[in-house]
Design a protein around this motif. Structure first.
Motif, PDB file in Angstrom:
ATOM      1  N   UNK A 194       0.833  -1.200   0.000  1.00  0.00           N
ATOM      2  CA  UNK A 194       0.000   0.000   0.000  1.00  0.00           C
ATOM      3  C   UNK A 194       0.872   1.256   0.000  1.00  0.00           C
ATOM      4  N   UNK A 195       1.931   1.234   0.801  1.00  0.00           N
ATOM      5  CA  UNK A 195       2.836   2.375   0.847  1.00  0.00           C
ATOM      6  C   UNK A 195       3.495   2.646  -0.492  1.00  0.00           C
ATOM      7  N   UNK A 196       3.884   1.583  -1.188  1.00  0.00           N
ATOM      8  CA  UNK A 196       4.510   1.737  -2.505  1.00  0.00           C
ATOM      9  C   UNK A 196       3.529   2.345  -3.517  1.00  0.00           C
ATOM     10  N   UNK A 197       2.270   1.902  -3.458  1.00  0.00           N
ATOM     11  CA  UNK A 197       1.258   2.443  -4.369  1.00  0.00           C
ATOM     12  C   UNK A 197       1.027   3.926  -4.087  1.00  0.00           C
ATOM     13  N   UNK A 198       0.942   4.287  -2.813  1.00  0.00           N
ATOM     14  CA  UNK A 198       0.730   5.694  -2.457  1.00  0.00           C
ATOM     15  C   UNK A 198       1.905   6.565  -2.910  1.00  0.00           C
ATOM     16  N   UNK A 199       3.108   6.048  -2.776  1.00  0.00           N
ATOM     17  CA  UNK A 199       4.286   6.801  -3.231  1.00  0.00           C
ATOM     18  C   UNK A 199       4.214   7.061  -4.732  1.00  0.00           C
ATOM     19  N   UNK A 200       3.793   6.047  -5.493  1.00  0.00           N
ATOM     20  CA  UNK A 200       3.693   6.214  -6.941  1.00  0.00           C
ATOM     21  C   UNK A 200       2.579   7.196  -7.304  1.00  0.00           C
ATOM     22  N   UNK A 201       1.450   7.100  -6.593  1.00  0.00           N
ATOM     23  CA  UNK A 201       0.344   8.021  -6.851  1.00  0.00           C
ATOM     24  C   UNK A 201       0.739   9.455  -6.512  1.00  0.00           C
TER      25      UNK A 201
END
Length: 243
Positions: A194-201
């Motif tokens: 989830x953290x990785x997805x938020x960073x990309x977003x």
């Protein structure tokens, strides 16, 4: 497929929705007189079965319906925000749901509760109320089924984006008082993923992640993270434009 009656840009009060369903004014008046309010703070749990609740009107905030799967496992289901009416439906087949689902408060919320005993008493003299309850029950069951199928077809990244989009559309402002742990719970993903997805977003200009909250910067870009057919499917159940 059953289409849910969702609030328009103008959120209707409980009395307005009941009257617009054709329920007699005197019956609506008795329902409202017998209702009571519940205030929930972030993290609170509300169990309709302990309150004899049947109809639940969400006046403000955001709560998540939680389905019990086993003694030590549950799953977040529908998200309920201001203007929506749902009902508590115990299941005779799932021993964990004999007393219906419970609700987890995601953002501070105000609820209006109409007890089951009151509704059952008034149904005896109001066919319109009886039909309304049956219709809401049908809509609820179809919605639960369709939303479960939708979540099953999404990949993890889309699921995160979809949860953020729904919360963004159905709550006021662009700031979501949402932690990464809560988003992991809602999307059934790990904290790392989830953290990785938020960073990309965030890198893509979709959102800004802050301590204890998430700011949605560009709702169009957030919507674009989700397959167009999924967005079209979801639009049958809720407006996909910000209030």
């Amino acid at each position: 497929m059953t289409t849910v009656n969702y609030p328009s840009s103008a959120i209707l009060s409980l009395s307005q929705q009941l009257l617009s369903a054709g329920i007699e004014p005197d019956v609506v008046e008795e329902l409202l007189k017998s209702s009571y309010a519940i205030s929930l703070k972030k993290g609170d749990t509300f169990n309709p079965s302990t309150e004899d609740a049947l109809l639940i009107y969400f006046r403000s905030g955001c709560t998540v319906e939680v389905m019990t799967i086993s003694d030590d496992r549950n799953s977040p289901s529908s998200v309920w925000t201001a203007g929506y009416i749902t009902l508590s439906l115990p299941s005779e087949y799932n021993r964990f749901e004999n007393q219906a689902s419970h609700y987890h408060c995601l953002f501070n919320a105000e609820l209006t509760i109409i007890p089951e005993a009151v509704v059952n008493k008034l149904k005896a003299r109001s066919k319109a109320l009886e039909n309304y309850v049956l219709r809401r029950a049908s809509e609820y069951l179809y919605t639960c089924r369709d939303m479960a199928l939708l979540r099953y077809t999404l990949d993890k990244r889309e699921n995160i984006s979809l949860r953020l989009l729904i919360l963004h559309i159905r709550t006021a402002g662009n700031r979501l008082p949402l932690t990464i742990d809560e988003l992991c719970w809602l999307s059934n993903t790990t904290r790392q993923y989830c953290g990785d997805v938020l960073k990309q977003l965030q890198k893509d200009g979709v959102l800004e992640k802050r301590y204890g909250y998430i700011d949605i910067v560009d709702s169009a870009k957030l919507t674009a993270q989700i397959d167009a057919d999924t967005v079209k499917f979801l639009s049958q159940y809720m407006p996909l434009t910000k209030k």
